[in-house]
Design a protein around this motif. Structure first.
Motif, short mmCIF file in Angstrom:
data_model
loop_
_atom_site.label_atom_id
_atom_site.label_comp_id
_atom_site.label_asym_id
_atom_site.label_seq_id
_atom_site.Cartn_x
_atom_site.Cartn_y
_atom_site.Cartn_z
N ILE A 8 0.75 -1.21 0.29
CA ILE A 8 -0.07 0.10 0.06
C ILE A 8 0.67 0.99 0.02
CG2 ILE A 8 -1.79 1.29 1.25
CD1 ILE A 8 -2.69 -1.24 0.01
N CYS A 9 0.63 2.32 -0.87
CA CYS A 9 1.37 3.56 -0.92
C CYS A 9 0.67 4.41 -0.03
CB CYS A 9 1.21 3.99 -2.37
SG CYS A 9 2.09 5.35 -2.63
N CYS A 10 1.56 5.21 0.90
CA CYS A 10 1.07 5.50 2.23
C CYS A 10 1.54 7.09 2.09
CB CYS A 10 1.41 5.04 3.36
SG CYS A 10 0.56 3.37 3.52
N GLY A 11 0.68 8.19 2.19
CA GLY A 11 1.19 9.44 2.42
C GLY A 11 1.48 10.21 3.67
N SER A 12 1.23 9.41 4.86
CA SER A 12 1.42 9.79 6.08
C SER A 12 1.61 8.65 6.97
CB SER A 12 0.15 10.52 6.53
OG SER A 12 -1.08 9.56 6.55
N CYS A 30 5.61 7.45 1.91
CA CYS A 30 6.19 8.93 1.20
C CYS A 30 5.32 10.18 1.70
CB CYS A 30 5.23 8.86 -0.35
SG CYS A 30 5.64 7.37 -1.27
N SER A 31 5.38 11.28 1.17
CA SER A 31 4.44 12.37 1.51
C SER A 31 4.07 12.88 0.07
CB SER A 31 5.40 13.66 2.11
OG SER A 31 6.49 14.00 1.06
N ALA A 32 3.10 13.78 0.00
CA ALA A 32 2.63 14.28 -1.30
C ALA A 32 2.15 13.41 -2.45
CB ALA A 32 3.82 15.38 -1.78
N LEU A 33 1.32 12.63 -1.88
CA LEU A 33 0.81 11.64 -2.88
C LEU A 33 0.28 12.11 -4.41
CD1 LEU A 33 -0.70 8.70 -0.50
CD2 LEU A 33 1.46 8.92 -1.76
N PHE A 34 -0.40 13.36 -4.20
CA PHE A 34 -0.99 14.00 -5.10
C PHE A 34 -0.05 14.44 -6.15
CE2 PHE A 34 -2.31 18.10 -7.47
CZ PHE A 34 -3.48 17.53 -7.61
N LEU A 35 1.17 14.42 -5.67
CA LEU A 35 2.34 14.85 -6.66
C LEU A 35 3.33 13.51 -7.22
CD1 LEU A 35 3.98 17.87 -4.90
CD2 LEU A 35 2.35 17.92 -6.95
N GLY A 36 2.63 12.46 -6.81
CA GLY A 36 3.12 11.24 -6.99
C GLY A 36 4.10 10.61 -6.03
N GLY A 37 4.21 11.17 -4.99
CA GLY A 37 5.02 10.87 -3.93
C GLY A 37 6.31 11.45 -3.90
N ALA A 64 8.61 17.34 -7.26
CA ALA A 64 7.79 16.61 -8.41
C ALA A 64 8.32 17.40 -9.71
CB ALA A 64 6.31 17.25 -8.20
N GLY A 65 7.96 16.89 -10.91
CA GLY A 65 8.07 17.37 -12.33
C GLY A 65 9.52 16.75 -12.80
N GLY A 66 9.39 15.63 -13.08
CA GLY A 66 10.69 14.86 -13.98
C GLY A 66 11.50 14.31 -12.90
N PHE A 67 12.48 13.85 -13.37
CA PHE A 67 13.42 12.81 -12.62
C PHE A 67 15.14 13.14 -12.80
CE2 PHE A 67 9.36 10.66 -13.48
CZ PHE A 67 8.87 10.47 -12.17
N ALA A 68 15.18 14.30 -13.50
CA ALA A 68 16.71 14.45 -13.98
C ALA A 68 17.12 15.67 -13.10
CB ALA A 68 16.67 15.11 -15.36
N TYR A 69 17.97 15.24 -12.07
CA TYR A 69 18.22 16.14 -10.87
C TYR A 69 19.58 16.97 -10.94
CZ TYR A 69 14.40 13.40 -9.01
OH TYR A 69 13.07 12.69 -8.90
N SER A 70 19.32 18.14 -10.28
CA SER A 70 20.83 18.76 -10.12
C SER A 70 21.70 18.13 -9.35
CB SER A 70 20.58 20.24 -9.56
OG SER A 70 20.11 20.34 -8.52
N VAL A 199 1.42 -6.45 -5.98
CA VAL A 199 0.83 -5.56 -6.45
C VAL A 199 0.93 -4.20 -5.55
CG1 VAL A 199 -0.98 -6.68 -7.88
CG2 VAL A 199 -1.66 -5.93 -5.48
N HIS A 200 0.66 -3.08 -6.26
CA HIS A 200 1.12 -1.85 -5.32
C HIS A 200 -0.04 -0.86 -5.78
CE1 HIS A 200 3.69 2.04 -4.36
NE2 HIS A 200 2.63 2.59 -5.21
N LEU A 201 -0.76 -0.39 -4.62
CA LEU A 201 -1.80 0.63 -4.92
C LEU A 201 -2.07 1.42 -3.75
CD1 LEU A 201 -5.17 -1.23 -4.24
CD2 LEU A 201 -3.16 -2.56 -4.24
N ILE A 202 -2.86 2.35 -3.95
CA ILE A 202 -3.48 3.36 -2.75
C ILE A 202 -4.83 2.84 -2.69
CG2 ILE A 202 -4.20 5.70 -2.49
CD1 ILE A 202 -2.14 6.89 -4.20
#
Length: 248
Positions: A8-12, A30-37, A64-70, A199-202
């Protein structure tokens, strides 16, 4: 159907507690599940480890927003990985891509080395790689434990064909974890069609918090203006229903 592991994917912290109460086998914290975690707080990790008995996979994702990091973002990911491991995380969930969408092998190796003997999970950044089979082989070489994927579709139910092929290609070298768009009514079908054993889900319900009712016009979110008198929390009853179904 043989035993199917339910993550189970958890945000808190309350999400995680409810997930275990409902019979989940493992949680992704995670935190911020709305942003994908995004990366959870250190306090959340510590309290989850104190209260839960099931394995906890900790998300390490700085934004959030992509996966290429500084380089600075990567450094923060390294510190977060170290903190998660030092505080008992059973595994770390991460994903780093190059600007062309291919896996950034060199940077992923830096995180993988910090994870050490704990489980290493590559998240759904995998779903935007241009060649999923090349990406899979790279993750095998990195000794990643498993990859979370929707089969490069919006959800796993739509991506079952690719997930099945990835599972067949993976063999016993790396685990394939279907996730994204899985719910009570389609979880069993995803398992049967992909051949995967997990399986993985909310699994959530809406919970109301009336502490904002004196000033209902004030919003603390962005332009989407989420309603401030409610939030989503893992539903132990729903998890229990899923768990029972997957064990039938």
């Amino acid at each position: 159907m043989a035993h199917v592991l339910l993550e189970i994917c958890c945000g808190s912290i309350d999400d995680a507690i409810e997930a275990e109460k409902g019979g989940a086998d493992r949680v992704e914290l995670c935190s911020a599940l709305f942003l994908g975690g995004l990366t959870p707080s250190l306090g959340t990790i510590q309290e989850a480890k104190r209260r839960l008995k099931i394995p906890i996979m900790v998300m390490v994702r700085p934004r959030a927003g992509g996966f290429a990091y500084s380089e600075a973002e990567l450094a923060s990911m390294e510190r977060d990985t170290e903190a998660a491991v030092e505080n008992g995380a059973d595994g770390v969930v991460f994903g780093i891509l190059q600007s062309d969408g291919k896996i950034d092998v060199a940077r992923c190796r830096r995180i993988r080395q910090l994870i050490g003997k704990r489980q290493a999970v590559f998240h759904r950044a995998f779903d935007v790689t241009p060649d999923p089979f090349e990406a899979l082989e790279q993750l095998v070489d990195l000794r990643v434990t498993r990859v979370l994927t929707s089969g490069q579709k919006d959800g796993a139910p739509e991506g079952v064909e690719l997930i099945k092929k990835l599972n067949e290609r993976a063999g016993d070298r790396i685990e394939i974890l279907p996730g994204g768009g899985i719910q009570v009514w389609n979880a069993k079908e995803v398992v049967e069609r992909t051949g995967c054993w997990q399986v993985h889900l909310i699994a959530s319900r809406t919970v109301f918090d009336t502490s904002t009712q004196a000033r209902p016009a004030i919003m603390f979110g962005g332009a989407l203006y989420p309603q401030e008198d409610r939030y989503h929390m893992t539903d132990a009853k729903l998890v229990k229903q899923l768990s029972a179904m997957l064990r039938t």
